[in-house]
Write a protein that holds these residues in place. Structure first.
Motif, PDB file in Angstrom:
ATOM      1  N   GLY A  23       5.999  13.091  41.205  1.00 17.93           N
ATOM      2  CA  GLY A  23       6.428  12.698  42.534  1.00 17.93           C
ATOM      3  C   GLY A  23       7.932  12.746  42.684  1.00 17.93           C
ATOM      4  N   PRO A  24       8.403  12.355  43.860  1.00 19.00           N
ATOM      5  CA  PRO A  24       9.841  12.429  44.128  1.00 19.00           C
ATOM      6  C   PRO A  24      10.611  11.340  43.389  1.00 19.00           C
ATOM      7  CG  PRO A  24       8.712  11.411  45.974  1.00 19.00           C
ATOM      8  CD  PRO A  24       7.644  11.875  45.008  1.00 19.00           C
ATOM      9  N   SER A  25      11.837  11.652  43.036  1.00 23.35           N
ATOM     10  CA  SER A  25      12.721  10.671  42.423  1.00 23.35           C
ATOM     11  C   SER A  25      13.380   9.871  43.543  1.00 23.35           C
ATOM     12  CB  SER A  25      13.780  11.373  41.577  1.00 23.35           C
ATOM     13  OG  SER A  25      14.677  10.431  41.040  1.00 23.35           O
ATOM     14  N   LEU A  26      13.362   8.555  43.418  1.00 27.04           N
ATOM     15  CA  LEU A  26      13.932   7.686  44.433  1.00 27.04           C
ATOM     16  C   LEU A  26      15.262   7.109  43.969  1.00 27.04           C
ATOM     17  CD1 LEU A  26      10.719   5.639  45.351  1.00 27.04           C
ATOM     18  CD2 LEU A  26      11.614   7.683  46.488  1.00 27.04           C
ATOM     19  N   SER A  27      16.120   6.840  44.917  1.00 28.37           N
ATOM     20  CA  SER A  27      17.368   6.133  44.662  1.00 28.37           C
ATOM     21  C   SER A  27      17.097   4.661  44.950  1.00 28.37           C
ATOM     22  CB  SER A  27      18.458   6.677  45.574  1.00 28.37           C
ATOM     23  OG  SER A  27      19.644   5.955  45.398  1.00 28.37           O
ATOM     24  N   ILE A  28      17.232   3.800  43.923  1.00 29.36           N
ATOM     25  CA  ILE A  28      16.831   2.401  44.049  1.00 29.36           C
ATOM     26  C   ILE A  28      18.008   1.481  43.721  1.00 29.36           C
ATOM     27  CG2 ILE A  28      15.262   0.619  43.210  1.00 29.36           C
ATOM     28  CD1 ILE A  28      13.263   2.857  42.563  1.00 29.36           C
ATOM     29  N   LEU A  29      18.346   0.615  44.668  1.00 32.65           N
ATOM     30  CA  LEU A  29      19.363  -0.401  44.439  1.00 32.65           C
ATOM     31  C   LEU A  29      18.682  -1.619  43.821  1.00 32.65           C
ATOM     32  CD1 LEU A  29      22.238  -1.486  44.725  1.00 32.65           C
ATOM     33  CD2 LEU A  29      21.637  -2.204  47.059  1.00 32.65           C
ATOM     34  N   CYS A  30      19.109  -1.980  42.625  1.00 33.07           N
ATOM     35  CA  CYS A  30      18.531  -3.106  41.878  1.00 33.07           C
ATOM     36  C   CYS A  30      19.530  -4.256  41.898  1.00 33.07           C
ATOM     37  CB  CYS A  30      18.251  -2.698  40.438  1.00 33.07           C
ATOM     38  SG  CYS A  30      17.149  -1.284  40.265  1.00 33.07           S
ATOM     39  N   VAL A  31      19.130  -5.386  42.489  1.00 33.62           N
ATOM     40  CA  VAL A  31      20.035  -6.520  42.670  1.00 33.62           C
ATOM     41  C   VAL A  31      19.547  -7.694  41.827  1.00 33.62           C
ATOM     42  CG1 VAL A  31      21.152  -8.029  44.340  1.00 33.62           C
ATOM     43  CG2 VAL A  31      20.400  -5.738  45.045  1.00 33.62           C
ATOM     44  N   ASP A  32      20.393  -8.131  40.902  1.00 28.31           N
ATOM     45  CA  ASP A  32      20.071  -9.309  40.088  1.00 28.31           C
ATOM     46  C   ASP A  32      21.360  -9.830  39.492  1.00 28.31           C
ATOM     47  OD1 ASP A  32      19.037 -11.078  37.912  1.00 28.31           O
ATOM     48  OD2 ASP A  32      17.128 -10.217  38.557  1.00 28.31           O
ATOM     49  N   ASP A  33      21.523 -11.145  39.447  1.00 28.30           N
ATOM     50  CA  ASP A  33      22.750 -11.724  38.917  1.00 28.30           C
ATOM     51  C   ASP A  33      22.689 -11.962  37.411  1.00 28.30           C
ATOM     52  OD1 ASP A  33      20.976 -13.834  38.928  1.00 28.30           O
ATOM     53  OD2 ASP A  33      22.302 -15.225  39.983  1.00 28.30           O
ATOM     54  N   ASN A  34      21.547 -11.671  36.800  1.00 27.39           N
ATOM     55  CA  ASN A  34      21.383 -11.859  35.366  1.00 27.39           C
ATOM     56  C   ASN A  34      21.541 -10.510  34.652  1.00 27.39           C
ATOM     57  OD1 ASN A  34      19.636 -11.815  32.845  1.00 27.39           O
ATOM     58  ND2 ASN A  34      19.709 -14.013  33.292  1.00 27.39           N
ATOM     59  N   GLU A  35      22.475 -10.446  33.722  1.00 30.62           N
ATOM     60  CA  GLU A  35      22.791  -9.193  33.031  1.00 30.62           C
ATOM     61  C   GLU A  35      21.584  -8.621  32.271  1.00 30.62           C
ATOM     62  OE1 GLU A  35      25.867  -7.606  29.615  1.00 30.62           O
ATOM     63  OE2 GLU A  35      26.481  -9.282  30.874  1.00 30.62           O
ATOM     64  N   LEU A  40      17.064  -4.569  32.077  1.00 29.98           N
ATOM     65  CA  LEU A  40      15.626  -4.291  32.150  1.00 29.98           C
ATOM     66  C   LEU A  40      15.289  -3.461  33.377  1.00 29.98           C
ATOM     67  CD1 LEU A  40      14.202  -7.765  31.085  1.00 29.98           C
ATOM     68  CD2 LEU A  40      14.106  -5.643  29.772  1.00 29.98           C
ATOM     69  N   LEU A  41      15.866  -3.803  34.520  1.00 30.74           N
ATOM     70  CA  LEU A  41      15.629  -3.038  35.743  1.00 30.74           C
ATOM     71  C   LEU A  41      16.104  -1.599  35.591  1.00 30.74           C
ATOM     72  CD1 LEU A  41      16.582  -5.634  38.483  1.00 30.74           C
ATOM     73  CD2 LEU A  41      14.366  -4.496  38.238  1.00 30.74           C
ATOM     74  N   GLY A  46      14.659   3.766  35.463  1.00 31.10           N
ATOM     75  CA  GLY A  46      14.983   5.059  34.864  1.00 31.10           C
ATOM     76  C   GLY A  46      13.786   5.704  34.186  1.00 31.10           C
ATOM     77  N   ARG A  47      12.989   4.917  33.472  1.00 33.75           N
ATOM     78  CA  ARG A  47      11.795   5.451  32.802  1.00 33.75           C
ATOM     79  C   ARG A  47      10.744   5.940  33.795  1.00 33.75           C
ATOM     80  NH1 ARG A  47      10.122   2.836  27.180  1.00 33.75           N
ATOM     81  NH2 ARG A  47      12.191   2.707  26.270  1.00 33.75           N
ATOM     82  N   MET A  48      10.755   5.369  34.988  1.00 31.80           N
ATOM     83  CA  MET A  48       9.824   5.802  36.029  1.00 31.80           C
ATOM     84  C   MET A  48      10.317   7.090  36.707  1.00 31.80           C
ATOM     85  SD  MET A  48       7.278   3.708  36.014  1.00 31.80           S
ATOM     86  CE  MET A  48       6.493   3.990  37.573  1.00 31.80           C
ATOM     87  N   GLY A  49      11.490   7.570  36.297  1.00 36.05           N
ATOM     88  CA  GLY A  49      12.013   8.820  36.829  1.00 36.05           C
ATOM     89  C   GLY A  49      12.864   8.662  38.068  1.00 36.05           C
ATOM     90  N   HIS A  50      13.316   7.439  38.331  1.00 34.18           N
ATOM     91  CA  HIS A  50      14.117   7.187  39.518  1.00 34.18           C
ATOM     92  C   HIS A  50      15.561   6.894  39.120  1.00 34.18           C
ATOM     93  CE1 HIS A  50      10.337   7.231  41.575  1.00 34.18           C
ATOM     94  NE2 HIS A  50       9.900   6.189  40.882  1.00 34.18           N
TER      95      HIS A  50
END
Length: 75
Positions: A23-35, A40-41, A46-50
């Motif tokens: 499928g298509p690769s998506l651009s995903i903004l991942c927001v979390d204050d924990n390093e 992990l995100l 990245g492993r999902m190809g996005h």
């Protein structure tokens, strides 16, 4: 389709949980204050190809969104 085993565990078929290159690769903004969660995100997305972009706060995410479009935001 979802496959359900007798033990009560549910597993997703490959048609629901695509891997790299499906499928298509998506651009995903991942927001979390924990390093650790950010790492992990980044790894999971990245492993999902996005393509992950990380933000450490909602304010930082809004600044990034002013300059870049995303297919999805994970918070």
């Amino acid at each position: 389709a979802e496959n359900i085993h007798d033990s009560g565990d549910a597993t997703l078929s490959s048609s629901i949980a695509p891997g790299r290159g499906d499928g298509p690769s998506l651009s995903i903004l991942c927001v979390d204050d924990n390093e650790i969660n950010q790492k992990l995100l980044r790894e999971f997305v990245g492993r999902m190809g996005h393509t992950p972009v990380l933000a450490g706060s909602a304010e930082e995410a809004l600044d990034i969104l002013r300059h870049q479009d995303f297919d999805m935001v994970l918070m």
